[in-house]
Design an enzyme around this catalytic site. Structure first.
Site, PDB file in Angstrom:
ATOM      1  N   CYS A 156       3.149   1.645   3.092  1.00 51.98           N
ATOM      2  CA  CYS A 156       4.257   0.597   3.008  1.00 51.98           C
ATOM      3  C   CYS A 156       5.295   1.288   1.945  1.00 51.98           C
ATOM      4  CB  CYS A 156       4.154  -0.492   2.322  1.00 51.98           C
ATOM      5  SG  CYS A 156       2.604  -1.358   3.061  1.00 51.98           S
ATOM      6  N   CYS A 206       0.814  -1.082  -0.081  1.00 53.48           N
ATOM      7  CA  CYS A 206       0.110  -0.071   0.047  1.00 53.48           C
ATOM      8  C   CYS A 206       0.965   1.394   0.136  1.00 53.48           C
ATOM      9  CB  CYS A 206      -0.838  -0.051   1.317  1.00 53.48           C
ATOM     10  SG  CYS A 206      -0.191   0.304   2.745  1.00 53.48           S
ATOM     11  N   ASP A 228      16.346  22.856 -32.095  1.00 54.13           N
ATOM     12  CA  ASP A 228      17.562  23.124 -33.071  1.00 54.13           C
ATOM     13  C   ASP A 228      17.121  22.817 -34.628  1.00 54.13           C
ATOM     14  OD1 ASP A 228      20.316  23.234 -33.566  1.00 54.13           O
ATOM     15  OD2 ASP A 228      20.235  21.001 -33.830  1.00 54.13           O
ATOM     16  N   ASP A 249      19.995  17.154 -31.338  1.00 54.23           N
ATOM     17  CA  ASP A 249      20.347  15.859 -31.667  1.00 54.23           C
ATOM     18  C   ASP A 249      21.988  15.957 -31.359  1.00 54.23           C
ATOM     19  OD1 ASP A 249      21.018  17.464 -33.795  1.00 54.23           O
ATOM     20  OD2 ASP A 249      21.121  15.591 -34.988  1.00 54.23           O
ATOM     21  N   ASP A 264      24.517  20.169 -28.687  1.00 51.95           N
ATOM     22  CA  ASP A 264      23.351  20.466 -27.908  1.00 51.95           C
ATOM     23  C   ASP A 264      23.109  19.838 -26.376  1.00 51.95           C
ATOM     24  OD1 ASP A 264      21.982  21.651 -30.351  1.00 51.95           O
ATOM     25  OD2 ASP A 264      21.527  19.702 -31.243  1.00 51.95           O
TER      26      ASP A 264
END
Length: 783
Positions: free
Chosen positions: A16, A13, A426, A674, A678
Site C-alpha cells: 500500500c 502494508c 567547530d 553552532d 557554521d
C-alpha cells in the site's frame, strides 16, 4: 519548493505504502515523496507553480486510498491530538472485532467436535461464520475489491483470496454436499478456520496497533507538556482561561511546581526553571526579569509573571513536535529495498499460490488439500512485517533522541549518521563555552612585595594551604567556581578592574565582571568612565586613583611599564588567552588571561567519539596558537585553524574526497557547529549537527540538533544512529527470511519427505507474529 504533510487513510502494508508513494512521485512537479505506514501520512515536496495540493490528493485517491489536506491553522499539538484520537478509535474497533471473531471461532470448533454429525451443525456454523465475514472481516474484502478495481494487489488481496476461497468452498459443501460426494470429494467444512484466520489476523493488527502506539510515546509526551489551562492577569486579577484563548502580549502567572504554558519573557519575579525537556540538562536555569522562558518547562522555586510572546504552532515546543513528526514521517534510504520487493511481492505470491494448487491437484489428485495449501500460501505471505521494518525503527529512534535532547530530522539523517567516519568540530561554542572567561590572574611582583595588605592575605592563604612567592602570585581559574580567599592583592586588582568594566559593553569587560561576581568580590566604585577604542578603558576611584584596564598599547599611552609582567602576558598568549593589564595610576597591578573556557564534558565526549573509531578534527576561524592549545587539552590531534566560512566548506569537501582505507569509499563527514558562520559547513557535511545553544540559522542547516549544547549528546546521537541502523537491518532480515522460509513450507515442500503441512490457521498466527516481532525489536531502541 513547498512541502506538505497530509493524512492518508486505508494503507495497511508495504505494498500500500509503495503504491501511494509511487503515484505521488510520478506526479508532475513533485520532487520528493515520502509515505509513512506507521503515521498513515504522506510528506511531499513539490513545485507550487507546477502542481497544486488538490492534485496530490487526487493522485492518492487514484490508487484506491484516501487523503485530505491538512488544516493550515492547526498546530503540531492539534495534529498530534487528532492522531491520538484516531489511533484510540482504531484500537477500540480492533479489540471488539478481534474478540467477536475469536469467540465465534472457538464456538465453531466446539460445535464441530461435539455435534459433528448433527444435521443442523453446518447451518449453525454457516450463520456464525457469516457474521465474522460480514462484520470483522468485511474490511479485508472491501479493500481487496478496491485494489482490484485499481488494477493492483496488496495484503488485503491475499487475505481476501485465502479466507474467501475457504468460506465459499464451505458454503458450497453445505448447500450441495451430494455434488461433492458424487465426484469422490469429501465435503469438508472450513468455517472455524475462516473465523480463526480473520480473528488471528485482527489480533495481530491489534497487537501491532498497540505496539505502534508505544513507538510514539516520546512524541505524545512532548505534546502533553503544554498545559491545558493558564492564569492570566485581567484588570489586575488572575483569571483562568483555556490555553487556546491566550493572546500574544497577555501577562500570565506561573507558580512554583507548574509548567510554563507558553513561550514568553519574564516581567517580574525570579525562579529556577527546569528546562530538561528542552535541553536534557538536569540543573534548573535561573530566570529573572527580561529572561525568556519556554512553554512546557517546569517552574521550580519562585513565582513568575510572564508576557506571552510566541503562541500556537510558532512556539518552541510546537516546532519541536512538528520537527519530530516530520522526522518520523521521513524515509531512510534502506527503506527503498523493502519498497522494491513489495511492488512485486503480492503478484508473485498469488502466482505461487496458483502454482501450489495446480501441483497439489495434478500430483495428488485431491482438490481439498490443494485448496488448503494454496490458502496457506496466501495467508502466511502477507507483507506487513516488511512495511513496518524501517518506519518503526525510525519512529522509536527519533523519540529516544528527543528524550536525550537530540532532534533528528528523519530516517535519511539517521542512516547517514550511522556511517560517519570523521567528526569535525567547530571550537567556539562547540568545544568551548562560546563566551570569554577569565581563566588566569597574575599579580604584579612589585605590588606583591610592597603591599601590607598582601602580607595578611599571604597568611590567610598559607593557612589554607596556598602559597605566594616573591615572583608574583598566579591563580589558574579554569572555572572560577571554587572558593577564593578574600582580601588578596589579586582579588583587589580584579575588583578594581570589574568596577571599571561594569560600565563597558565590550565582551571582555563582561568576562571580568563575571569573574569578580563569581569570586564574591565587591566591585570598586568608580566615576569618570572613559573608553579607548581598541585599547581598553579607564576610570577614577573615590580617592582619585586612575584605574586602567586594557592592552599594552593603553598602558604605553598612560606611561605604565608592563616590562615586569611581559613574560606572564606572553605565556598567557601562548595558551590562547588574551592578556589584559590592570594598572593604578602608574603602578601595574596584575595581568588577566581571558579565553573561551572549555566545556566541562568536552574531554569525555571527544574520548567517547575516538573510542567509537571516529576521527576527530577541530576546524576553527580562531588563531592557530589558541586552537592548538585547546586541542591539546581535549585530546584532538588534527587542527585546521584560521579559516573563514568558505574555508570551512572547502575543508569539509577535502575530507569528503578522502577514501576509507578498507573499502576505498569516500569518507562520511559530520560537522558540529553552532554559529551563523557554521551554516555553510553544516549544509556541506554529510551530516550537519547543530548545537541547540547556537543560532536558528545553524539549527536550520543541520540534520541533527543537539538541544542541550553538549558534545556528549553528539556522541549519543551517533551511537543511537548506529544502533538504529542495526535494528533496521535486523528487522528487514527477519521480515524477508520469514517469507523465504514460510512460503515454501506453506506450499508443502516438506510434505513428500516429512509429511508436514501448514494449516491456514497456523499460517495466520505466524503472519501476525512476524509483524509484532518486528515492532517489538524496534521498541528495544527505547532503552
Amino acid at each position: 519548493m513547498a512541502k506538505i504533510t497530509m493524512p492518508v487513510t486505508g494503507m495497511h502494508c508495504a505494498a500500500c505504502q509503495s503504491r501511494v508513494q509511487g503515484a505521488l512521485a510520478a506526479t508532475r512537479g513533485v520532487s520528493d515523496a515520502s509515505v509513512n505506514l506507521m503515521l498513515n501520512s504522506a510528506t511531499v515536496t513539490y513545485d507550487e507553480g507546477t502542481v497544486k495540493p488538490e492534485a496530490l490528493i487526487q493522485a492518492v485517491r487514484s490508487t484506491g486510498y484516501d487523503a485530505e489536506l491538512p488544516s493550515a491553522a492547526a498546530s503540531a499539538f492539534e495534529v498530534e491530538q487528532a492522531q491520538e484520537r484516531a489511533h484510540a478509535d482504531e484500537v477500540r474497533s480492533l479489540f471488539w472485532k478481534t474478540g467477536v471473531s475469536l469467540v465465534i471461532a472457538a464456538i465453531s470448533m466446539a460445535v464441530t467436535m461435539l455435534a459433528m454429525h448433527a444435521p443442523a451443525t453446518p447451518w449453525v456454523m454457516l450463520m456464525l461464520t457469516t457474521v465474522v465475514v460480514v462484520w470483522p472481516g468485511q474490511v479485508f474484502y472491501v479493500r481487496a475489491w478496491r485494489a482490484f478495481t485499481h488494477h493492483t494487489a496488496e495484503m488485503n488481496t491475499l487475505i481476501a483470496l485465502g479466507t474467501g476461497a475457504a468460506f465459499l468452498y464451505s458454503v458450497a459443501a453445505t448447500l450441495w454436499p451430494g455434488f461433492f460426494s458424487a465426484r469422490g470429494v469429501e465435503p469438508v467444512l472450513y468455517y472455524e478456520a475462516v473465523s480463526a484466520i480473520i480473528g488471528l489476523i485482527l489480533l495481530g493488527n491489534l497487537f501491532e496497533a498497540r505496539a505502534k502506539r508505544q513507538t510514539t510515546t516520546a512524541l505524545r509526551a512532548l505534546a502533553d507538556l503544554q498545559p491545558k489551562r493558564v492564569r492570566v492577569l485581567r484588570d489586575l486579577k488572575e483569571v483562568e482561561i483555556g490555553i487556546e484563548e491566550l493572546q500574544r502580549g497577555d501577562i500570565f502567572v506561573v507558580r512554583p511546581g507548574e509548567r510554563v504554558p507558553a513561550d514568553g519573557e519574564v516581567v517580574s519575579g525570579s525562579s529556577a526553571v527546569d528546562e530538561s525537556m528542552l535541553t536534557g540538562e538536569p540543573m534548573p536555569a535561573a530566570k529573572g526579569r527580561g529572561d525568556r522562558v519556554t512553554g512546557g518547562t517546569i517552574n521550580r522555586t519562585g513565582a513568575l509573571k510572564v508576557r506571552a510572546t510566541t503562541l500556537g504552532k510558532d512556539s518552541a515546543l510546537a516546532r519541536i513536535v512538528a520537527l519530530m513528526r516530520d522526522a518520523q514521517a521521513s524515509r531512510a534510504p534502506v527503506q527503498a529495498l523493502a519498497d522494491r520487493v513489495s511492488r512485486v511481492f503480492v503478484p508473485v505470491v498469488v502466482s505461487i499460490a496458483i502454482a501450489t494448487f495446480v501441483v497439489w491437484f495434478v500430483v495428488g489428485g485431491a482438490f481439498v488439500p490443494a485448496l488448503v495449501a494454496a490458502i496457506s500460501v496466501l495467508i502466511i505471505a502477507c507483507p506487513c512485517a516488511m512495511g513496518l521494518a524501517v518506519p518503526t525503527a525510525v519512529m522509536v529512534a527519533t523519540g529516544r533522541g528527543a528524550q536525550l535532547g537530540v532532534l533528528i530530522k528523519g530516517g535519511e539523517a539517521l542512516q547517514r549518521a550511522a556511517d560517519v567516519d570523521v567528526v569535525v568540530l567547530d571550537k567556539t561554542g562547540t568545544i568551548t563555552a562560546g563566551r570569554p572567561t577569565v581563566v588566569s590572574l597574575v599579580a604584579s611582583e612589585a605590588v606583591v612585595s610592597s603591599s601590607a595588605a598582601l602580607l595578611a592575605a599571604s597568611e590567610a592563604m598559607a593557612s589554607s594551604g596556598r602559597t605566594v612567592t616573591n615572583v608574583g602570585e598566579e591563580e589558574r581559574l579554569p572555572t572560577l567556581a571554587r572558593p577564593r580567599p578574600p582580601e588578596t592583592t589579586a582579588s583587589d586588582a580584579l575588583a578594581l578592574a570589574a568596577g571599571v568594566e561594569a560600565l563597558s559593553e565590550h565582551p571582555l569587560a563582561d568576562a571580568i565582571v563575571r569573574a569578580a561576581t563569581d569570586r564574591g568580590l565587591t566591585r570598586a566604585a568608580v566615576s569618570g568612565f572613559e573608553s579607548r577604542t581598541g585599547r581598553g578603558a579607564l576610570a577614577k576611584t573615590a580617592d582619585g586613583a586612575r584605574i586602567a584596564v586594557g592592552n599594552a598599547k593603553l598602558m604605553s599611552e598612560l606611561g605604565v611599564s608592563v616590562a615586569a609582567m611581559e613574560g606572564e602576558a606572553q605565556q598567557a598568549a601562548s595558551r590562547g588567552e588574551t592578556p589584559v593589564y590592570v594598572a593604578s595610576n602608574s603602578d601595574l597591578l596584575a595581568v588577566l588571561g581571558i579565553a573561551d573556557a572549555i566545556k566541562d564534558d568536552s574531554v569525555a565526549a571527544i574520548a567517547s567519539l575516538k573510542r567509537a573509531g571516529l576521527e576527530v578534527v577541530m576546524l576553527t576561524g580562531d588563531r592557530r596558537e589558541a586552537a592548538e592549545h585547546i586541542a591539546r587539552q581535549v585530546g584532538i590531534d588534527r587542527v585546521v585553524a584560521g579559516v573563514l566560512p568558505e574555508g570551512k566548506v572547502a575543508e569539509i569537501k577535502r575530507l569528503q574526497s578522502e577514501s576509507r582505507v578498507t573499502s576505498h569509499e569516500s569518507l562520511v563527514v559530520a560537522f558540529v557547529g553552532d554559529g551563523i558562520n557554521d551554516a555553510p559547513a553544516l549544509a556541506q557535511a554529510d551530516v550537519g549537527i547543530a548545537m541547540g545553544t547556537g543560532t536558528d540559522i545553524a539549527m536550520e542547516a543541520g540534520d541533527i540538533t543537539v538541544m542541550r549544547g553538549s558534545l556528549v549528546a553528539v556522541a549519543d546521537a551517533l551511537s543511537l544512529a548506529k544502533r538504529t541502523m542495526r535494528t533496521m537491518r535486523q528487522n528487514l532480515f527477519w521480515a524477508f527470511i520469514y517469507n523465504v522460509v514460510g512460503i515454501p513450507i506453506a506450499a508443502g515442500v516438506l510434505y513428500p519427505m516429512f509429511g508436514i503441512t501448514l494449516s491456514p490457521v497456523l499460517a495466520s498466527a505466524a503472519m501476525a507474529f512476524s509483524s509484532v516481532s518486528v515492532v517489538a525489536n524496534s521498541l528495544r531502541l527505547r532503552h
